[in-house]
Write an enzyme that holds these catalytic residues in place. Structure first.
Site, mmCIF file in Angstrom:
data_model
loop_
_atom_site.group_PDB
_atom_site.id
_atom_site.type_symbol
_atom_site.label_atom_id
_atom_site.label_comp_id
_atom_site.label_asym_id
_atom_site.label_seq_id
_atom_site.Cartn_x
_atom_site.Cartn_y
_atom_site.Cartn_z
ATOM 1 N N ASP A 50 0.841 -1.196 0.000
ATOM 2 C CA ASP A 50 0.000 0.000 0.000
ATOM 3 C C ASP A 50 0.874 1.243 0.000
ATOM 4 O O ASP A 50 1.721 1.422 0.884
ATOM 5 C CB ASP A 50 -0.902 0.018 1.241
ATOM 6 N N TYR A 55 3.419 10.022 -0.144
ATOM 7 C CA TYR A 55 4.449 9.438 0.705
ATOM 8 C C TYR A 55 5.836 9.742 0.161
ATOM 9 O O TYR A 55 6.835 9.582 0.854
ATOM 10 C CB TYR A 55 4.274 7.925 0.829
ATOM 11 N N LYS A 80 -2.602 6.250 -4.188
ATOM 12 C CA LYS A 80 -3.672 7.194 -3.862
ATOM 13 C C LYS A 80 -3.490 8.525 -4.584
ATOM 14 O O LYS A 80 -2.364 9.025 -4.728
ATOM 15 C CB LYS A 80 -3.713 7.434 -2.344
ATOM 16 N N HIS A 111 -7.278 10.023 -1.756
ATOM 17 C CA HIS A 111 -6.621 10.000 -0.449
ATOM 18 C C HIS A 111 -7.454 10.667 0.657
ATOM 19 O O HIS A 111 -7.543 10.167 1.767
ATOM 20 C CB HIS A 111 -5.245 10.664 -0.550
#
Length: 324
Positions: A50, A55, A80, A111
């Site tokens: 994931d 990120y 996302k 998200h």
């Protein structure tokens, strides 16, 4: 007929596909660490990774996948859509596909149900002159979802869903969606079990995924006396209890770690007794309710506890206002 003590290794999506019950979370995985974490996870049996564009580590995730030697088609890969790309979903996806070096995703999520407007302060976390987040309060999330549905039709994503969506926001989206979200990924653990959301999504055929299942950094969860007692009784670690708790609920769980031994251990689950589940289910109601992830976007996201955890900057803390 004997009662099964086996927990499922996969859950069904409303698309007809299956998704591994345990995945490796990559949020807050530092540069230089996430590649090895992904590589190790896949080599010890994980088949679910994931990630997310925000990120800022997807290139390393892709490197870890390649170095693992596990064929791409055996891996369930999620990313996302970030908040500044709600009007450019295809552009965001292309960045992710390029970084991961893959032609498709197994799951793509919105998200947050919040559009941020990129400006000279930042392309990812833009601010207004007063220091508040540069949000678009007039943006219609139905338009974001329409773009997600178009990406599904393109074949570049095999399933679409949402993340951090409460019941009021899902209800609003349901008025226009053509495709029911396959997944809603939210913060779930015994201090934030969100029983009402679990029931709602189950009724809609939306599979829930749990992030921060261990309570994240500095959470009191791993030191909780009730949890420690359950772990001792079952002769497992508190982390195993927390991961098992979600799988016992029929929820995908996404523990994050960059430590090889913990990554391996996080694949272990046990069947919890009805008594243990009752204790875990009631921890929050017994005065322990707590979130660990509360970005201050400046409006009510519709979760019943949102204002009890420090998110005081929303304009109307007395009522949920779903932004259309």
């Amino acid at each position: 007929m004997p009662v099964s003590t086996e927990l499922p290794s996969h859950f069904a999506l409303n698309t007809g596909a299956t998704i591994p019950a345990i995945g490796l979370g990559t949020w807050q995985a530092k540069p230089g660490e996430v590649k090895d974490a992904v590589k190790h996870a896949l080599q010890v049996g994980y088949r679910h990774i994931d990630g997310a564009l925000i990120y800022q580590n997807e290139e390393e995730v892709g490197q870890g996948i390649k170095e693992s030697g596990v064929p791409r088609e055996e891996i369930f890969l999620t990313s996302k859509l970030w908040n500044t790309y709600h009007d450019r979903a295809s552009e965001c996806l292309e960045q992710t596909l390029k970084a991961l070096d893959t032609p498709y995703l197994d799951l793509y999520l919105i998200h947050w149900p919040v559009r941020l407007v990129a400006n000279e302060t930042s392309q990812l976390f833009p601010l207004n002159p007063d220091g508040s987040r540069a949000t678009d309060r007039n943006w219609d999330q139905a338009e974001t979802w329409r773009q997600m549905e178009a990406l599904l039709e393109s074949g570049k994503v095999k399933a679409i869903g949402v993340s951090n969506w409460s019941i009021p926001y899902l209800e609003k989206l349901s008025q226009t969606w053509k495709t029911v979200p396959a997944v809603n990924q939210v913060e779930l653990h015994p201090l934030n079990p969100q029983h009402d959301l679990v029931e709602y999504c189950r009724d809609k055929g939306i599979l829930l995924e749990a992030y921060c299942p261990l309570g994240s950094t500095n959470s009191p969860l791993l030191k909780d006396e009730d949890l420690l007692r359950i772990a001792k009784k079952n002769n497992v670690t508190p982390a195993t209890v927390l991961i098992s708790y979600q799988v016992n609920r029929g929820i995908v769980v996404l523990p994050k770690s960059v430590t090889a031994s913990r990554i391996t251990d996080n694949l272990k689950t046990i069947k919890l007794s009805d008594e243990d589940m009752k204790t875990l289910n009631e921890m929050a109601a017994n005065g322990k309710q707590q979130r660990v992830n509360t970005p201050l976007f400046g409006w009510d996201l519709g979760f019943h506890d949102w204002y009890g955890v420090g998110n005081k900057d929303a304009p109307n803390p007395e009522a949920v206002t779903v932004r259309s």
